[in-house]
Design an enzyme around this catalytic site. Structure first.
Site, PDB file in Angstrom:
ATOM      1  N   THR A 185       0.952  -1.033  -0.221  1.00 51.51           N
ATOM      2  CA  THR A 185      -0.070  -0.109   0.166  1.00 51.51           C
ATOM      3  C   THR A 185       0.754   1.218  -0.060  1.00 51.51           C
ATOM      4  OG1 THR A 185      -0.068   0.339   2.367  1.00 51.51           O
ATOM      5  CG2 THR A 185      -1.614  -1.105   1.521  1.00 51.51           C
ATOM      6  N   GLU A 334      -5.647  -4.326  -0.072  1.00 55.46           N
ATOM      7  CA  GLU A 334      -5.870  -5.284   1.053  1.00 55.46           C
ATOM      8  C   GLU A 334      -7.079  -6.191   0.708  1.00 55.46           C
ATOM      9  OE1 GLU A 334      -5.189  -2.299   1.695  1.00 55.46           O
ATOM     10  OE2 GLU A 334      -4.162  -2.032   3.574  1.00 55.46           O
ATOM     11  N   LYS A 443     -15.294  16.545  11.302  1.00 60.33           N
ATOM     12  CA  LYS A 443     -16.136  16.660  12.729  1.00 60.33           C
ATOM     13  C   LYS A 443     -16.355  17.926  12.945  1.00 60.33           C
ATOM     14  CE  LYS A 443     -14.410  12.106  13.871  1.00 60.33           C
ATOM     15  NZ  LYS A 443     -12.942  11.408  14.483  1.00 60.33           N
ATOM     16  N   TRP A 448     -20.611  14.596  11.434  1.00 59.49           N
ATOM     17  CA  TRP A 448     -19.636  14.591  10.655  1.00 59.49           C
ATOM     18  C   TRP A 448     -20.005  15.067   9.136  1.00 59.49           C
ATOM     19  CZ3 TRP A 448     -18.215   8.413  10.971  1.00 59.49           C
ATOM     20  CH2 TRP A 448     -17.506   8.647  12.306  1.00 59.49           C
TER      21      TRP A 448
HETATM   22  P1  ADP Z   1      -2.952   3.307  -1.028  1.00 64.09           P
HETATM   23  O1  ADP Z   1      -3.240   4.477  -1.746  1.00 64.09           O
HETATM   24  O2  ADP Z   1      -3.389   3.543   0.449  1.00 64.09           O
HETATM   25  O3  ADP Z   1      -2.274   2.391  -1.585  1.00 64.09           O
HETATM   26  P2  ADP Z   1      -5.357   1.668  -2.197  1.00 64.09           P
HETATM   27  O4  ADP Z   1      -4.943   1.976  -3.681  1.00 64.09           O
HETATM   28  O5  ADP Z   1      -5.248   0.385  -1.812  1.00 64.09           O
HETATM   29  O6  ADP Z   1      -4.506   2.625  -1.042  1.00 64.09           O
HETATM   30  O7  ADP Z   1      -6.771   2.493  -1.952  1.00 64.09           O
HETATM   31  C1  ADP Z   1      -7.647   2.097  -1.030  1.00 64.09           C
HETATM   32  C2  ADP Z   1      -8.616   3.260  -0.904  1.00 64.09           C
HETATM   33  O8  ADP Z   1      -8.853   4.124  -1.921  1.00 64.09           O
HETATM   34  C3  ADP Z   1      -9.802   2.730  -0.184  1.00 64.09           C
HETATM   35  O9  ADP Z   1      -9.662   2.561   1.274  1.00 64.09           O
HETATM   36  C4  ADP Z   1     -10.781   4.171  -0.377  1.00 64.09           C
HETATM   37  O10 ADP Z   1     -10.225   5.169   0.670  1.00 64.09           O
HETATM   38  C5  ADP Z   1     -10.120   4.756  -1.659  1.00 64.09           C
HETATM   39  N1  ADP Z   1     -11.209   4.415  -2.801  1.00 64.09           N
HETATM   40  C6  ADP Z   1     -11.157   3.294  -3.614  1.00 64.09           C
HETATM   41  N2  ADP Z   1     -12.076   2.972  -4.388  1.00 64.09           N
HETATM   42  C7  ADP Z   1     -13.009   3.935  -4.194  1.00 64.09           C
HETATM   43  C8  ADP Z   1     -14.060   4.618  -4.606  1.00 64.09           C
HETATM   44  N3  ADP Z   1     -14.840   3.889  -5.615  1.00 64.09           N
HETATM   45  N4  ADP Z   1     -14.686   5.413  -4.096  1.00 64.09           N
HETATM   46  C9  ADP Z   1     -14.192   6.247  -2.833  1.00 64.09           C
HETATM   47  N5  ADP Z   1     -12.968   5.957  -2.347  1.00 64.09           N
HETATM   48  C10 ADP Z   1     -12.198   4.856  -2.905  1.00 64.09           C
END
Ligand code: ADP
Length: 550
Positions: A185, A334, A443, A448
């Site tokens: 990640t 994940e 917040k 929220w």
């Molecule tokens: P990182 O950028 O931390 O590597 P990931 O690529 O695994 O993370 O991205 C996961 C996160 O991206 C999710 O937990 C969520 O917050 C955001 N995300 C993914 N798809 C969507 C979606 N369709 N709408 C809103 N948020 C999204």
């Protein structure tokens, strides 16, 4: 009493064998660093993968050993997906857009013995190699004749790996629970964390993508893979395309709208996938530069978006410009990543156009295998009423149970659920709506405010290219929303214009307390808004404003 069916292990070799046997001539098109297109097919990919498997064994690699890649979406990268995992080793894809220290950390933490690098990415890795003691050899993804000058000792050319006499005759038997791929990640806070996919989770996730209410992939599809192979396995496409026998179009590093448009037109692309920012640039290009006949020449049928919320305006523009369906998905590294996909149900058929678009702006329903649950801060499950917003948890056969290097089960709560860090609502039909990341929620006065809802409302303004909303400390309300806006090139706009636009789209008390126009919003290496940076820059905005008044 046991069933009497064959207990065949679910492995990536099963996927590539299937594609090579049943779709041998189905094309794989790949754009090289010089812009030229190379053409291959599933049969050749499988043959090269068997050479890779033998070549890596000749280098002394054993099952379970990691092979890292720093590479764009090109043929060698795809072949490594199968050659490495099919031989029982683990493909560790690394994102070249990260900071050098993050790249070093991730490669080292993953523990790879071999590193495969695109020639145009060598300058990133050369200065880091001295601090990567576990890397024994570097394979440059180039032909022998094109091997660049490098100070790396004993580089191996990819051509010598796939062109030599040695190839394994058959794929070895592998336990389906063994690891096949590793991806980190991006870690916008703290160190990046490794997610270790298994053969079984990979095959099940790929199978799920073929379903009609997921990506709906088939042999007739031509897939333009905009999502990087280094980011959550390009959302599983290398595997699901092999399962479906689809054509693959790999754009290399050229993700500009002109290159994408040309590939779509020339390669009969029916399906593509990527983060919303890529598609905004693509649509701007179509609107500005392409006549209606040009647009009608595209065979594009569906666009799959994810990684960040898909604003309503994107869905609307794909529909009106190209008649294309946008399918929004939600997931994370994940979760392999696809966990939910938004497609309408039978009773949505009669919805007005505007309501159809509203529906598609939701993150969708869970695909079979993934369970969702929202909880309050005390861990009590919240109702699926479309009103209550809570912490989103998931579980399923392609959701991780621990990060790489951590004890099994350590990423889960007592009930076996993984906390996503997102805040969401679920409606009675099961449609998920992500309202925020828990750390981005605003917040205000005990309530929220959803930064995502505000951002989506702001980008619906025709002059706004991108918008970010952050919660900023406020003397009276704890936090209040601050809106940062990046306008389309050449546009001018006032705060009042933006506020007026928002007035009928969100509740009055949600309206941002201020609007700041910026040249460019900061992004993470995976294209997400970098809100930590925005909070650093503007975290005292309201305090500063109050000081200025007093
Ligand atoms: P990182 O950028 O931390 O590597 P990931 O690529 O695994 O993370 O991205 C996961 C996160 O991206 C999710 O937990 C969520 O917050 C955001 N995300 C993914 N798809 C969507 C979606 N369709 N709408 C809103 N948020 C999204």
């Amino acid at each position: 009493m046991n069933g009497l069916m064959q207990a065949q292990q679910l492995t990536t070799a099963m996927l590539i064998r299937h594609a090579a046997t049943n779709h041998p001539q189905r094309e794989i098109v790949s754009r090289g660093a010089d812009g030229a297109l190379a053409r291959s097919n599933w049969r050749t990919v499988e043959r090269h993968a068997r050479h890779i498997a033998a070549g890596l064994a000749d280098l002394g690699l054993k099952p379970g050993d990691r092979v890292a890649t720093l590479a764009w979406n090109r043929l060698p990268h795809l072949e490594l997906y199968y050659g490495v995992s099919g031989a029982g080793m683990v493909l560790h894809t690394v994102n070249p857009r990260l900071f050098p220290e993050q790249i070093r950390y991730i490669i080292d933490h993953g523990g790879a013995r071999i590193l495969c690098v695109d020639a145009d990415l060598l300058p990133i890795i050369e200065p880091l190699l001295a601090d990567l003691p576990k890397i024994e050899r570097v394979i440059v993804l180039a032909d022998q004749a094109d091997m660049p000058e490098t100070r790396i000792a004993d580089p191996i050319s990819y051509q010598s790996l796939i062109g030599g006499p040695s190839a394994i005759a058959a794929w070895p038997d592998i336990d389906e629970n063994s690891a096949s791929a590793l991806c980190y990640t991006s870690g916008t806070t703290g160190n990046p964390k490794g997610v270790l996919y298994s053969h079984r989770s990979t095959v099940l996730h790929a199978m799920s993508a073929l379903a009609n209410d997921s990506m709906s992939l088939g042999a007739a599809d031509s897939i333009l893979v905009v999502t990087p192979l280094f980011h959550v396995n390009a959302w599983g496409i290398p595997y699901s395309a092999a399962m479906a026998g689809s054509k693959l179009v790999l754009p290399g590093s050229a993700l500009d709208p002109v290159s994408l448009y040309e590939l779509m037109r020339d390669e009969g692309v029916t399906f593509s996938l990527g983060v919303p920012t890529i598609w905004f640039a693509f649509l701007d290009h179509l609107e500005r530069e392409r006549a209606i006949e040009d647009r009608q020449a595209l065979k594009l049928d569906r666009i799959f978006t994810g990684g960040a919320a898909t604003p309503r305006s994107l869905i609307e523009r794909f529909r009106s410009l190209l008649g294309v369906e946008t399918m929004q998905a939600w997931g994370m590294t994940e979760t392999s990543p696809v966990a939910t996909v938004c497609r309408p149900l039978a009773h949505h058929a009669d919805l007005s156009d505007a309501d159809q678009i509203d529906l598609r702006a939701l993150q969708g329903r869970s695909v079979f295998g993934v369970e969702l649950r929202i909880e309050d801060e005390d861990g009590h499950e919240l109702p699926r009423d479309g009103e209550a917003a809570g912490l989103l948890k998931v579980r399923g056969p392609w959701v991780l149970n621990a990060y790489h290097g951590q004890p099994a089960g350590s990423a889960l709560d007592a009930g076996g659920w993984f906390d996503t860090g997102d805040v969401a609502k679920i409606d009675p039909d099961g449609f998920l709506q992500i309202t925020d990341r828990a750390k981005d929620v605003i917040k205000s006065g005990g309530e929220w405010i959803s930064s995502i809802d505000l951002e989506n409302a702001a980008v619906a303004h025709p002059k706004v290219a991108e918008a970010a909303v952050i919660g900023v400390a406020h003397p009276k309300w704890q936090e209040r929303p601050l809106l940062l806006v990046q306008l389309h090139p050449g546009e001018t706009c006032t705060k009042e214009e933006v506020m007026e636009h928002l007035a009928d789209k969100v509740a009055r008390w949600w309206l941002p307390d201020d609007v700041i126009f910026v040249e460019e919003l900061p992004h993470t290496a995976t294209g997400k808004l970098l809100k930590t940076e925005l909070r650093k820059r503007h975290g005292d905005h309201f305090a500063a404003a109050a000081d200025a008044v007093s």
